[in-house]
Design a protein around this motif. Structure first.
Motif, PDB file in Angstrom:
ATOM      1  N   UNK A 558       0.613  -1.239  -0.174  1.00 38.56           N
ATOM      2  CA  UNK A 558      -0.088  -0.039  -0.004  1.00 38.56           C
ATOM      3  C   UNK A 558       0.903   1.483  -0.232  1.00 38.56           C
ATOM      4  N   UNK A 559       0.987   2.075  -0.958  1.00 31.27           N
ATOM      5  CA  UNK A 559       1.777   3.295  -1.378  1.00 31.27           C
ATOM      6  C   UNK A 559       1.214   4.292  -0.280  1.00 31.27           C
ATOM      7  N   UNK A 560      -0.004   4.268   0.176  1.00 31.81           N
ATOM      8  CA  UNK A 560      -0.443   5.358   0.979  1.00 31.81           C
ATOM      9  C   UNK A 560      -0.065   5.144   2.487  1.00 31.81           C
ATOM     10  N   UNK A 561      -0.209   3.970   2.799  1.00 28.47           N
ATOM     11  CA  UNK A 561       0.393   3.617   4.188  1.00 28.47           C
ATOM     12  C   UNK A 561       1.783   3.632   4.252  1.00 28.47           C
ATOM     13  N   UNK A 562       2.713   3.340   2.952  1.00 31.76           N
ATOM     14  CA  UNK A 562       4.416   3.519   3.218  1.00 31.76           C
ATOM     15  C   UNK A 562       4.417   5.078   3.252  1.00 31.76           C
ATOM     16  N   UNK A 563       3.546   5.916   2.421  1.00 26.07           N
ATOM     17  CA  UNK A 563       3.960   7.300   2.425  1.00 26.07           C
ATOM     18  C   UNK A 563       3.717   7.869   4.119  1.00 26.07           C
ATOM     19  N   UNK A 564       2.929   7.311   4.585  1.00 29.94           N
ATOM     20  CA  UNK A 564       2.636   7.955   5.970  1.00 29.94           C
ATOM     21  C   UNK A 564       3.832   7.589   6.882  1.00 29.94           C
ATOM     22  N   UNK A 565       4.632   6.689   6.634  1.00 35.37           N
ATOM     23  CA  UNK A 565       5.635   6.307   7.621  1.00 35.37           C
ATOM     24  C   UNK A 565       6.728   7.790   7.475  1.00 35.37           C
ATOM     25  N   UNK A 566       6.903   8.338   6.433  1.00 33.41           N
ATOM     26  CA  UNK A 566       7.733   9.506   6.126  1.00 33.41           C
ATOM     27  C   UNK A 566       7.106  10.952   6.394  1.00 33.41           C
ATOM     28  N   UNK A 575       6.882  12.446  19.250  1.00 35.30           N
ATOM     29  CA  UNK A 575       6.456  11.250  20.119  1.00 35.30           C
ATOM     30  C   UNK A 575       6.867  11.846  21.755  1.00 35.30           C
ATOM     31  N   UNK A 576       8.022  12.024  21.830  1.00 36.94           N
ATOM     32  CA  UNK A 576       8.317  12.583  23.024  1.00 36.94           C
ATOM     33  C   UNK A 576       8.004  13.746  23.648  1.00 36.94           C
ATOM     34  N   UNK A 577       7.769  14.563  22.878  1.00 35.46           N
ATOM     35  CA  UNK A 577       7.148  15.918  23.194  1.00 35.46           C
ATOM     36  C   UNK A 577       5.405  15.751  23.731  1.00 35.46           C
ATOM     37  N   UNK A 623      -1.515   8.109  14.892  1.00 34.96           N
ATOM     38  CA  UNK A 623      -2.317   7.806  13.709  1.00 34.96           C
ATOM     39  C   UNK A 623      -1.555   8.417  12.518  1.00 34.96           C
ATOM     40  N   UNK A 624      -0.865   9.473  12.692  1.00 37.46           N
ATOM     41  CA  UNK A 624      -0.198  10.387  11.539  1.00 37.46           C
ATOM     42  C   UNK A 624       0.913   9.422  10.803  1.00 37.46           C
ATOM     43  N   UNK A 625       1.482   8.631  11.688  1.00 41.31           N
ATOM     44  CA  UNK A 625       2.576   7.755  10.898  1.00 41.31           C
ATOM     45  C   UNK A 625       2.680   6.406  11.404  1.00 41.31           C
ATOM     46  N   UNK A 626       1.623   5.883  12.123  1.00 42.31           N
ATOM     47  CA  UNK A 626       1.570   4.562  12.463  1.00 42.31           C
ATOM     48  C   UNK A 626       2.433   4.170  13.579  1.00 42.31           C
ATOM     49  N   UNK A 627       3.015   5.190  14.497  1.00 39.66           N
ATOM     50  CA  UNK A 627       4.011   4.972  15.232  1.00 39.66           C
ATOM     51  C   UNK A 627       3.208   4.554  16.633  1.00 39.66           C
ATOM     52  N   UNK A 628       3.698   3.517  17.221  1.00 42.64           N
ATOM     53  CA  UNK A 628       3.056   2.925  18.413  1.00 42.64           C
ATOM     54  C   UNK A 628       4.111   2.683  19.600  1.00 42.64           C
TER      55      UNK A 628
END
Length: 863
Positions: A558-566, A575-577, A623-628
């Motif tokens: 999925x190109x859209x999901x891959x683009x969310x990573x960056x 995330x720390x903030x 949810x912006x970059x799927x960071x958990x």
């Protein structure tokens, strides 16, 4: 001189008496006439009242043989050699004149004469030496030749030079030795006739090459000794004419003309005075794999063809003519393999194997082939095929269209219209590509990427190995599209593609733009941060938290999901903030004591939140970059306020003191118990040691008694045994010595016998071989003599030998017949002759000759 004068006056007491010894003289001045005369000894001179001795007694001047002196203002002498006086009786002088006097009787100096030069030996001029003389007055020499003042000539040795008052010696000239392959260069100081009877003008220069000693003339000067240049097959001499003249080959050379002298012209060459040696030209040798291009070649007429070129191919050897030079030196023939080629460019129009080439045309010749470019062609470059693997490539640019493309996975050779193109990358990307370390190995402590390791070849396709569980983003600026590549994978950049560079936060606490990276690790991983919080009772604390995180990727296609990573450039800082904000809000509503007791639950609840059952969730997602975020670890809690820090320190110290006192009492009780146990064990061990010592003392006394008994009875026994053992050893040694002597005698006898046997055998063999050689030599000499005699007989011939054998008697018979003898008997008188049976044979014209030395007697008819 003063001693002689005092001795001359010692004879009389009166100062007017002068005793003049032999060969002494004085000058007496007559004060009445003012005339000075000379008085010569031996003589006793009585001075008159009107006279005064003004000089002397002085010793006469003696000029020995082969010496001379110079007298200035000499006295004038008559034809008979007597001194000439004037009308006053004064000696007449040649004032300002000089006279050279040679060996003669001692003579005095008259009044007015001055000895300008003391007695000196005559100058001996050796062989190959001369004196250059110059006339200062006009005179005629001994041969009647008139010399004019200023003339110069030589007095050549060997000889003795007798000086003249009209002549001065300017210098001594020594002959110059001319060796083989040498010459001397001479210059005329004025018009003169050289030694070879050639007239020379002033300033003219010439060479003398005749081997030997050369003595330059009076008007000749030696400028230099010129060595000959030895010419070989590999060296030639480059000459230039300094003026127009005819060379040694009687060829006219004009001023400035240049030419070569080779070994064919002369093995050794001495340059003329009007020839300037430009240099020694080495031979140019080309192998069959070489060629060269000569600029401004010399034509058949010997004139340079300016602006032209000449191609010379090997195998050949030649000398570069004056004015010629090689364009690029000696070049190798282009030997092209299957994977090689050369790019050519025409610099003028010509026809190349049926193809018309125009100036500026470019073309390629591919191998395998041998190629020698003509003079109309320039070799731009030599190309070699570039082998490329599937994971390798190069950037190629078309010089006509300007299009750049990447060539991968094949062996490729650039054409004449292509060139390698260098792809430029930002410096930060270059450093990240050259680093071997992963810049995201430790996001909390890493401050940046490693330094450059090696320089990247910019014409090669940029490759990057994406590590496992990581991803990179590549953007094509020409297509304006981005692509995401998941690892493990090898990324190859196109001509218009660039990496997306990540700039992440790092350090403790987090600072932006600390970590530079090209890859984005998907996790799981962790990061550490330090935040400051404040409780409801205003207690300020500093927390060090560690978060575990990972990126959730459900579908890598999925190109859209891959683009969310960056989509979030600095996901670590964001995330720390966010986590720090939630923690501060939750802690601000609780007291310090509550937070101190339930800090982990409060922080986890503030970050993860509570579910419907009021339990803390196990994850927190961006949810912006799927960071958990999966967990939070509280590593340390430190108060920031000093009062809070002191209260905590006091409570901690009190707890430590209570714990220390209890531990100290327990340790003291345990130490006393151990001490009593040790004392009991020590007393028991002491009693055991005393009992053991008594037993050892008893054993010692028993051993001492036994030792005394053994000592008293064993001494005599030991002495007897030692004497018997000594006698036995001595007997065995004598027997062994006798055996060894017998063995040595036997070995010596056998060796001597063997030596004599070998000597006799060698001598017998030597005599046998010598006899054999002698027999062979005699036999071969006999064969040689037989063969020699046979050859001589066969060469002379049987008839010739017979004629020689009978020639003597026949000549004697004929001689006797010519004398008219009827009967003849020739004998030496010592050999008896039987005439009884052979008397009838003596009558007739035959002759008998007895053996021995011939001796003849003749009987006439009367006898």
């Amino acid at each position: 001189m003063d001693r002689d004068r005092s001795r001359a006056r010692a004879g009389g007491s009166d100062e007017s008496i002068y005793r003049i010894p032999p060969f002494y003289y004085i000058h007496v001045l007559d004060q009445n006439t003012n005339v000075t005369r000379v008085v010569i000894g031996p003589k006793t001179y009585i001075r008159q009242d009107n006279e005064r001795v003004i000089f002397g007694p002085e010793k006469m001047i003696t000029v020995p043989p082969r010496h001379y002196c110079i007298v200035e203002n000499p006295a004038i002498r008559g034809e008979d050699g007597s001194i000439t006086l004037d009308q006053h009786g004064q000696v007449r002088l040649n004032h300002a004149d000089q006279e050279i006097r040679l060996a003669q009787e001692p003579f005095p100096l008259y009044s007015g004469e001055v000895l300008k030069q003391v007695v000196s030996p005559l100058k001996v001029v050796t062989a190959n030496t001369a004196l250059r003389l110059r006339a200062i007055l006009d005179f005629e020499d001994d041969t009647g030749t008139k010399k004019v003042a200023g003339d110069e000539w030589l007095f050549e040795g060997p000889g003795t030079y007798i000086p003249k008052k009209e002549v001065v010696v300017d210098e001594t000239i020594r002959a110059t030795i001319i060796r083989p392959n040498q010459a001397i260069k001479l210059r005329a100081r004025k018009e003169t006739l050289a030694r070879d009877d050639t007239p020379r003008v002033t300033g003219e220069e010439w060479l003398v090459k005749k081997v030997g000693a050369y003595l330059p003339g009076a008007y000749e000067e030696v400028i230099d000794v010129v060595d000959a240049y030895v010419l070989t097959d590999k060296k030639a001499l480059h000459l230039r004419a300094t003026r127009t003249f005819k060379d040694q080959g009687d060829k006219l050379r004009r001023n400035g003309e240049e030419w070569l002298i080779k070994v064919e012209d002369a093995e050794t060459y001495i340059p003329n005075v009007y020839e300037e040696v430009v240099g020694v030209v080495p031979i140019t040798t080309l192998t069959n794999r070489q060629y060269c291009v000569i600029l401004d070649p010399v034509g058949q007429d010997g004139k340079p063809q300016l602006g032209q070129k000449k191609l010379v191919k090997g195998e050949k050897s030649f000398f570069l003519q004056p004015g010629e030079k090689l364009e690029k030196g000696i070049q190798n023939v282009y030997v092209l393999g299957e994977d090689e080629g050369v790019i050519l460019k025409a610099n003028e129009a010509f026809k190349d194997e049926g193809v018309d080439r125009k100036p500026g045309d470019r073309w390629m010749i591919r191998g395998p082939a041998e190629y020698v470019p003509p003079v109309e062609v320039d070799v731009v470059t030599k190309r070699k095929a570039i082998p490329l693997d599937e994971n390798e490539g190069i950037y190629v640019r078309d010089t006509k269209t300007g299009k750049v493309r990447a060539v991968t996975g094949e062996t490729y050779m650039l054409t004449q219209d292509e060139e390698l193109w260098a792809k430029e990358l930002p410096p930060a990307v270059e450093n990240l590509l050259q680093s071997h370390k992963d810049p995201l190995a430790d996001r909390s402590d890493r401050s940046g990427a490693g330094g450059p390791v090696r320089q990247r070849e910019k014409t090669k396709v940029v490759t990057f190995r994406v590590p496992h569980n990581a991803t990179v983003q590549i953007y094509d600026y020409k297509e304006k599209k981005a692509r995401v590549v998941y690892g493990p994978e090898l990324v190859m950049l196109g001509p218009d593609e660039q990496f997306t560079q990540l700039s992440l936060s790092g350090g403790k606490p987090k600072r932006p733009n600390v970590i530079k990276s090209l890859v984005l690790l998907l996790g799981p991983d962790f990061c550490t941060d330090i935040i400051t919080i404040e409780t409801a009772d205003h207690a300020r604390l500093q927390l060090q938290l560690s978060y575990n995180w990972h990126f959730e990727v459900k579908d890598k296609t999925d190109k859209q999901e891959a683009a969310k990573l960056f989509s979030v450039p600095d996901f670590v800082g964001d995330a720390c903030k966010a986590i720090a904000s939630r923690v501060r809000g939750a802690v601000a509503s609780v007291q310090f004591d509550d937070f101190h007791k339930n800090s982990a639950k409060i922080i986890r609840a503030s970050v993860f939140g509570l579910d419907e059952r009021q339990k803390v969730r196990d994850r927190f997602m961006f949810p912006q970059n799927n960071l958990i975020i999966t967990s939070i670890d509280i590593q340390s809690v430190e108060p920031v306020d000093q009062r809070t820090r002191d209260a905590l320190m006091k409570s901690v110290q009190l707890a430590i003191e209570i714990t220390t006192n209890s531990q100290e009492a327990a340790a003291k009780h345990e130490a006393e118990r151990l001490e009593q146990e040790a004392k009991g064990r020590l007393e028991r061990q002491k009693i055991l040691d005393e009992a053991e010592a008594e037993r050892a003392r008893k054993e010692l006394l028993e051993l001492q008694a036994n030792s005394a008994a053994v000592e008293s009875t064993g001494q005599a026994k030991a002495e007897a045994q030692s004497r018997a053992e000594a006698a036995r050893i001595e007997g065995e040694a004598a027997v062994q010595q006798a055996k060894l002597k017998a063995e040595a005698a036997r070995i010596e006898a056998e060796s001597e016998l063997e030596r004599l046997s070998r000597a006799r055998e060698s001598e017998t063999k030597y005599l046998s071989e010598q006899n054999t050689l002698e027999i062979t030599k005699v036999k071969e000499m006999a064969d040689i003599e037989v063969e020699k005699f046979r050859n001589m007989v066969s060469a002379i011939g049987a008839d010739t030998i017979r004629a020689i054998a009978v020639s003597g008697p026949e000549m004697q018979v004929k001689l006797l017949q010519s004398l008219g003898l009827k009967t003849t008997l020739i004998t030496d008188g010592s050999s008896p002759i039987n005439l009884f049976n052979t008397a009838h044979g003596l009558i007739g014209a035959n002759a008998l000759q007895a053996p021995g030395k011939p001796h003849s007697t003749a009987d006439s008819d009367d006898d």
